[in-house]
Scaffold this motif. Structure first.
Motif, PDB file in Angstrom:
ATOM      1  N   ARG A   1      33.369  40.896 -89.292  1.00 13.54           N
ATOM      2  CA  ARG A   1      32.216  40.147 -89.811  1.00 13.54           C
ATOM      3  C   ARG A   1      31.919  38.977 -88.881  1.00 13.54           C
ATOM      4  O   ARG A   1      32.845  38.324 -88.385  1.00 13.54           O
ATOM      5  CB  ARG A   1      32.535  39.636 -91.217  1.00 13.54           C
ATOM      6  N   GLN A   2      30.658  38.740 -88.612  1.00 12.28           N
ATOM      7  CA  GLN A   2      30.254  37.575 -87.837  1.00 12.28           C
ATOM      8  C   GLN A   2      30.106  36.411 -88.810  1.00 12.28           C
ATOM      9  O   GLN A   2      29.163  36.351 -89.596  1.00 12.28           O
ATOM     10  CB  GLN A   2      28.937  37.828 -87.106  1.00 12.28           C
ATOM     11  N   ALA A   3      31.056  35.478 -88.755  1.00 13.20           N
ATOM     12  CA  ALA A   3      31.061  34.394 -89.747  1.00 13.20           C
ATOM     13  C   ALA A   3      31.999  33.284 -89.316  1.00 13.20           C
ATOM     14  O   ALA A   3      32.912  33.484 -88.511  1.00 13.20           O
ATOM     15  CB  ALA A   3      31.492  34.922 -91.118  1.00 13.20           C
ATOM     16  N   HIS A   4      31.765  32.092 -89.857  1.00 13.97           N
ATOM     17  CA  HIS A   4      32.701  30.973 -89.773  1.00 13.97           C
ATOM     18  C   HIS A   4      33.582  30.988 -91.021  1.00 13.97           C
ATOM     19  O   HIS A   4      33.177  31.460 -92.094  1.00 13.97           O
ATOM     20  CB  HIS A   4      31.940  29.643 -89.713  1.00 13.97           C
ATOM     21  N   SER A   5      34.771  30.404 -90.903  1.00 12.98           N
ATOM     22  CA  SER A   5      35.672  30.326 -92.056  1.00 12.98           C
ATOM     23  C   SER A   5      35.040  29.551 -93.210  1.00 12.98           C
ATOM     24  O   SER A   5      35.278  29.855 -94.384  1.00 12.98           O
ATOM     25  CB  SER A   5      36.995  29.690 -91.651  1.00 12.98           C
ATOM     26  N   SER A   6      34.214  28.566 -92.897  1.00 12.54           N
ATOM     27  CA  SER A   6      33.576  27.768 -93.947  1.00 12.54           C
ATOM     28  C   SER A   6      32.669  28.609 -94.836  1.00 12.54           C
ATOM     29  O   SER A   6      32.514  28.318 -96.030  1.00 12.54           O
ATOM     30  CB  SER A   6      32.791  26.612 -93.331  1.00 12.54           C
ATOM     31  N   GLU A   7      32.075  29.657 -94.275  1.00 13.25           N
ATOM     32  CA  GLU A   7      31.217  30.539 -95.073  1.00 13.25           C
ATOM     33  C   GLU A   7      32.038  31.274 -96.124  1.00 13.25           C
ATOM     34  O   GLU A   7      31.589  31.462 -97.256  1.00 13.25           O
ATOM     35  CB  GLU A   7      30.503  31.540 -94.168  1.00 13.25           C
ATOM     36  N   LEU A   8      33.242  31.684 -95.771  1.00 12.78           N
ATOM     37  CA  LEU A   8      34.094  32.390 -96.725  1.00 12.78           C
ATOM     38  C   LEU A   8      34.601  31.449 -97.807  1.00 12.78           C
ATOM     39  O   LEU A   8      34.762  31.846 -98.960  1.00 12.78           O
ATOM     40  CB  LEU A   8      35.248  33.067 -95.992  1.00 12.78           C
ATOM     41  N   VAL A   9      34.857  30.190 -97.434  1.00 16.04           N
ATOM     42  CA  VAL A   9      35.222  29.188 -98.443  1.00 16.04           C
ATOM     43  C   VAL A   9      34.090  29.038 -99.449  1.00 16.04           C
ATOM     44  O   VAL A   9      34.317  29.021-100.667  1.00 16.04           O
ATOM     45  CB  VAL A   9      35.544  27.839 -97.778  1.00 16.04           C
ATOM     46  N   ALA A  10      32.855  28.932 -98.943  1.00 17.73           N
ATOM     47  CA  ALA A  10      31.700  28.775 -99.826  1.00 17.73           C
ATOM     48  C   ALA A  10      31.520  29.970-100.755  1.00 17.73           C
ATOM     49  O   ALA A  10      30.999  29.822-101.869  1.00 17.73           O
ATOM     50  CB  ALA A  10      30.438  28.570 -98.984  1.00 17.73           C
ATOM     51  N   GLU A  11      31.975  31.136-100.297  1.00 22.10           N
ATOM     52  CA  GLU A  11      31.869  32.351-101.115  1.00 22.10           C
ATOM     53  C   GLU A  11      33.019  32.488-102.108  1.00 22.10           C
ATOM     54  O   GLU A  11      33.036  33.421-102.914  1.00 22.10           O
ATOM     55  CB  GLU A  11      31.829  33.584-100.212  1.00 22.10           C
ATOM     56  N   GLY A  12      33.998  31.582-102.031  1.00 19.83           N
ATOM     57  CA  GLY A  12      35.131  31.632-102.949  1.00 19.83           C
ATOM     58  C   GLY A  12      36.154  32.699-102.622  1.00 19.83           C
ATOM     59  O   GLY A  12      36.904  33.136-103.494  1.00 19.83           O
ATOM     60  N   ARG A  13      36.236  33.114-101.367  1.00 20.63           N
ATOM     61  CA  ARG A  13      37.182  34.153-100.959  1.00 20.63           C
ATOM     62  C   ARG A  13      38.603  33.624-100.950  1.00 20.63           C
ATOM     63  O   ARG A  13      38.840  32.420-100.805  1.00 20.63           O
ATOM     64  CB  ARG A  13      36.836  34.665 -99.557  1.00 20.63           C
ATOM     65  N   SER A  14      39.578  34.523-101.069  1.00 21.94           N
ATOM     66  CA  SER A  14      40.979  34.136-100.912  1.00 21.94           C
ATOM     67  C   SER A  14      41.765  35.319-100.363  1.00 21.94           C
ATOM     68  O   SER A  14      41.398  36.483-100.573  1.00 21.94           O
ATOM     69  CB  SER A  14      41.586  33.651-102.235  1.00 21.94           C
TER      70      SER A  14
ATOM     71  N   ASP B   1      30.924  34.392 -82.921  1.00 21.81           N
ATOM     72  CA  ASP B   1      30.247  34.807 -81.691  1.00 21.81           C
ATOM     73  C   ASP B   1      29.779  36.253 -81.826  1.00 21.81           C
ATOM     74  O   ASP B   1      30.601  37.167 -81.997  1.00 21.81           O
ATOM     75  CB  ASP B   1      31.207  34.671 -80.509  1.00 21.81           C
ATOM     76  N   ARG B   2      28.477  36.467 -81.741  1.00 20.56           N
ATOM     77  CA  ARG B   2      27.937  37.820 -81.887  1.00 20.56           C
ATOM     78  C   ARG B   2      28.490  38.766 -80.836  1.00 20.56           C
ATOM     79  O   ARG B   2      28.687  39.956 -81.107  1.00 20.56           O
ATOM     80  CB  ARG B   2      26.406  37.795 -81.835  1.00 20.56           C
ATOM     81  N   ARG B   3      28.760  38.256 -79.637  1.00 23.81           N
ATOM     82  CA  ARG B   3      29.277  39.129 -78.578  1.00 23.81           C
ATOM     83  C   ARG B   3      30.644  39.688 -78.963  1.00 23.81           C
ATOM     84  O   ARG B   3      30.927  40.872 -78.737  1.00 23.81           O
ATOM     85  CB  ARG B   3      29.353  38.354 -77.262  1.00 23.81           C
ATOM     86  N   ALA B   4      31.503  38.867 -79.525  1.00 26.78           N
ATOM     87  CA  ALA B   4      32.814  39.336 -79.983  1.00 26.78           C
ATOM     88  C   ALA B   4      32.655  40.329 -81.131  1.00 26.78           C
ATOM     89  O   ALA B   4      33.308  41.384 -81.164  1.00 26.78           O
ATOM     90  CB  ALA B   4      33.674  38.157 -80.421  1.00 26.78           C
ATOM     91  N   TYR B   5      31.801  40.001 -82.071  1.00 27.07           N
ATOM     92  CA  TYR B   5      31.565  40.874 -83.224  1.00 27.07           C
ATOM     93  C   TYR B   5      31.073  42.251 -82.775  1.00 27.07           C
ATOM     94  O   TYR B   5      31.576  43.286 -83.234  1.00 27.07           O
ATOM     95  CB  TYR B   5      30.560  40.208 -84.154  1.00 27.07           C
ATOM     96  N   GLU B   6      30.124  42.281 -81.857  1.00 27.39           N
ATOM     97  CA  GLU B   6      29.572  43.560 -81.404  1.00 27.39           C
ATOM     98  C   GLU B   6      30.611  44.357 -80.621  1.00 27.39           C
ATOM     99  O   GLU B   6      30.654  45.595 -80.721  1.00 27.39           O
ATOM    100  CB  GLU B   6      28.312  43.321 -80.573  1.00 27.39           C
ATOM    101  N   PHE B   7      31.458  43.681 -79.848  1.00 26.50           N
ATOM    102  CA  PHE B   7      32.517  44.396 -79.142  1.00 26.50           C
ATOM    103  C   PHE B   7      33.502  45.005 -80.136  1.00 26.50           C
ATOM    104  O   PHE B   7      33.915  46.158 -79.993  1.00 26.50           O
ATOM    105  CB  PHE B   7      33.257  43.461 -78.182  1.00 26.50           C
ATOM    106  N   ALA B   8      33.896  44.234 -81.133  1.00 32.77           N
ATOM    107  CA  ALA B   8      34.860  44.719 -82.120  1.00 32.77           C
ATOM    108  C   ALA B   8      34.328  45.939 -82.866  1.00 32.77           C
ATOM    109  O   ALA B   8      35.082  46.878 -83.161  1.00 32.77           O
ATOM    110  CB  ALA B   8      35.207  43.604 -83.110  1.00 32.77           C
ATOM    111  N   LEU B   9      33.039  45.941 -83.158  1.00 31.85           N
ATOM    112  CA  LEU B   9      32.446  47.079 -83.868  1.00 31.85           C
ATOM    113  C   LEU B   9      32.532  48.371 -83.070  1.00 31.85           C
ATOM    114  O   LEU B   9      32.552  49.466 -83.635  1.00 31.85           O
ATOM    115  CB  LEU B   9      30.979  46.785 -84.196  1.00 31.85           C
TER     116      LEU B   9
END
Length: 222
Positions: A100-113, A81-89
């Motif tokens: 970061r404004q992102a879904h968990s699936s995006e980080l999986v696709a990036e190979g993060r751990s 949610d951009r609103r949450a992201y902008e508040f956190a910033l």
């Protein structure tokens, strides 16, 4: 709060008041001691992912606790949610915390751990398919432990929340959203039944369930 057309001023007031609610009710102090401290003492530092971070207060509180104990954690706090992201910033900068404004699936696709994957008060917002997706992503993203902290549904928790937290609801969504969230949340047995067999549910104080997954070393999590 989930509605895209909800009042932004009330939403931001809600994000601003979440630290009070989470400090009083959410049990992260005990969870930090049980799960974070042993890993920190073993490794010295941790990479942490906070999924659905909202205004980011849980990520900041965990970073503060680790710093007070002489350790460092690097927290990536994500929310789609951009609103949450902008508040956190706009929150005061906290060493080791990034948003970061992102879904968990995006980080999986990036190979993060990460050493620890967590969420707070997020699971009850998800339908069955979304819950399965987040838990699957969590397994792929953690090389240590996943901790999903959520409200536990009961008539007592509903009544006490209404009685104790209505002042925080003035001008915000805290009270109304909190009551809806309690109604939408799981009992312990319901949450265990909705989770894959390699997850287990623990009581996290009187008002919360903690859904836990422990990665198996060498099983492809890292």
């Amino acid at each position: 709060m989930d509605l895209p057309e909800c009042d932004l001023q009330r939403l931001n007031r809600s994000y601003a008041r979440f630290p009070i609610v989470n400090a009083l009710l959410s049990g992260w102090k005990g969870t930090y001691r049980k799960y974070f401290l042993p890993l920190l003492r073993e490794q010295g530092s941790l990479a942490v992912l906070d999924i659905g971070c909202g205004g980011g207060d849980v990520a900041r509180s965990l970073a503060r606790r680790a710093a007070r104990d002489g350790f460092a954690i690097e927290v990536t706090a994500i929310d789609p949610d951009r609103r949450a992201y902008e508040f956190a910033l706009k929150a005061p900068a906290m060493k080791g915390v990034r948003y970061r404004q992102a879904h968990s699936s995006e980080l999986v696709a990036e190979g993060r751990s990460y050493d620890v994957v967590l969420s707070n008060h997020m699971l009850h917002h998800l339908d069955d398919a979304q819950l399965a997706g987040v838990l699957s992503d969590s397994e792929k993203l953690t090389r240590g432990v996943s901790l999903h902290n959520d409200l536990k549904r009961s008539n007592l928790s509903y009544a006490l929340f209404l009685a104790g937290f209505w002042p925080l609801g003035l001008g915000s969504f805290i009270c109304g959203d909190g009551l809806v969230s309690i109604r939408r949340s799981h009992t312990r047995s319901e949450l265990q039944g909705a989770a894959p067999p390699n997850w287990h549910v623990e009581a996290n104080g009187p008002w919360h369930n903690l859904l836990v997954y422990q990665a198996v070393p060498g099983a492809g999590n890292d």
